[in-house]
Motif scaffolding. Structure first.
Motif, PDB file in Angstrom:
ATOM      1  N   TYR A   1       0.924   2.257  16.329  1.00 39.49           N
ATOM      2  CA  TYR A   1       1.150   1.047  15.538  1.00 39.49           C
ATOM      3  C   TYR A   1      -0.036   0.737  14.621  1.00 39.49           C
ATOM      4  O   TYR A   1      -0.503  -0.400  14.543  1.00 39.49           O
ATOM      5  N   SER A   2      -0.515   1.756  13.925  1.00 34.09           N
ATOM      6  CA  SER A   2      -1.655   1.594  13.000  1.00 34.09           C
ATOM      7  C   SER A   2      -1.141   1.183  11.615  1.00 34.09           C
ATOM      8  O   SER A   2      -1.252   1.935  10.651  1.00 34.09           O
ATOM      9  N   TRP A   3      -0.582   0.012  11.523  1.00 34.35           N
ATOM     10  CA  TRP A   3       0.022  -0.416  10.260  1.00 34.35           C
ATOM     11  C   TRP A   3      -1.021  -0.577   9.169  1.00 34.35           C
ATOM     12  O   TRP A   3      -2.002  -1.298   9.336  1.00 34.35           O
ATOM     13  N   LEU A   4      -0.785   0.090   8.036  1.00 35.90           N
ATOM     14  CA  LEU A   4      -1.663   0.006   6.874  1.00 35.90           C
ATOM     15  C   LEU A   4      -0.784  -0.093   5.623  1.00 35.90           C
ATOM     16  O   LEU A   4       0.197   0.651   5.486  1.00 35.90           O
ATOM     17  N   GLU A   5      -1.165  -0.990   4.720  1.00 42.78           N
ATOM     18  CA  GLU A   5      -0.343  -1.200   3.532  1.00 42.78           C
ATOM     19  C   GLU A   5      -0.333   0.012   2.604  1.00 42.78           C
ATOM     20  O   GLU A   5       0.574   0.143   1.777  1.00 42.78           O
ATOM     21  N   GLN A   6      -1.318   0.911   2.749  1.00 44.66           N
ATOM     22  CA  GLN A   6      -1.309   2.111   1.916  1.00 44.66           C
ATOM     23  C   GLN A   6      -0.162   3.047   2.287  1.00 44.66           C
ATOM     24  O   GLN A   6       0.248   3.884   1.477  1.00 44.66           O
ATOM     25  N   PHE A   7       0.366   2.900   3.499  1.00 40.38           N
ATOM     26  CA  PHE A   7       1.503   3.718   3.938  1.00 40.38           C
ATOM     27  C   PHE A   7       2.805   2.919   3.995  1.00 40.38           C
ATOM     28  O   PHE A   7       3.867   3.412   3.610  1.00 40.38           O
TER      29      PHE A   7
END
Length: 208
Positions: free
Chosen positions: A137-143
């Motif tokens: 769950y490493s949510w990043l806006e770049q992805f």
């Protein structure tokens, strides 16, 4: 151990194919798909030759050339690879006995596009089949655009946890949780730098 047929398995986001080859120990036919053309090319080389030379970085430009080898006990003829987008998988992919989604969801622009393909008519997983789902769950806006995150934010002043949202989504799609565990893993970057990750693992079975 769930009495599931071991005919066909699908590995979504297979990278260079390690998990796909491991699935071939138990499944008659395994398909690995990944968006990266370079990953699929490497996986195909491993399938064809059983080995692949690669450079292991140690420090700066220093390192060593090593050989990745597939266990000779694995029948590489059971495994095939193709390039595909996890968020818009080809319609002909359906009715697998098992589907593996390993550390993929939080790198997709639309995680629910993939999750929504698991069940229903012509779903990726046949009724009675299994889904092994792993994510840190490493949510990043770049992805992943923030509005597509499964969790990791507040709504109406309350925290929304990815695991809870994912469980609710899967249950609504007709899946039953059979197993859950924390799965630690280490990724080597170079001789003195490693990533330590604890990914959340869940095993689901399709009941409807």
């Amino acid at each position: 151990d769930h009495g599931i047929p071991t005919d066909r398995a699908l590995d979504v986001g297979c990278a260079v194919g390690r998990a796909s080859f491991e699935l071939a120990r138990g499944y008659r036919e395994v398909l690995g798909v990944d968006l990266s053309r370079a990953f699929i090319a490497a996986a195909d080389t491993l399938r064809r030759d059983g080995e692949l030379r690669y450079f292991r970085k140690d420090e700066g430009g220093l390192g060593a050339t090593l050989n990745a080898m597939i266990d000779p006990a694995i029948d590489r003829g059971r495994v095939h690879f193709r390039q595909a987008d996890a968020c818009s998988l080809p319609a002909e992919l359906a009715d697998f006995d098992a589907v593996l989604l390993a550390n993929l969801l939080c790198r997709l622009p639309s995680p629910k596009s993939l999750l929504g393909r698991l069940g229903g008519e012509r779903g990726l997983v046949k009724v009675g089949g299994l889904v092994a789902l792993f994510s840190p769950y490493s949510w990043l806006e770049q992805f992943t655009p923030r509005e597509a995150w499964l969790g990791g934010f507040e709504a109406d002043g309350e925290p929304v946890k990815s695991a809870d949202a994912l469980k609710a989504f899967m249950r609504a799609e007709g899946f039953v949780l059979r197993r859950e565990e924390e799965v630690p893993l280490v990724i080597r970057e170079h001789a003195r730098k490693f990533q330590f990750i604890v990914t959340h693992g869940m095993l689901w079975q399709r009941e409807a």
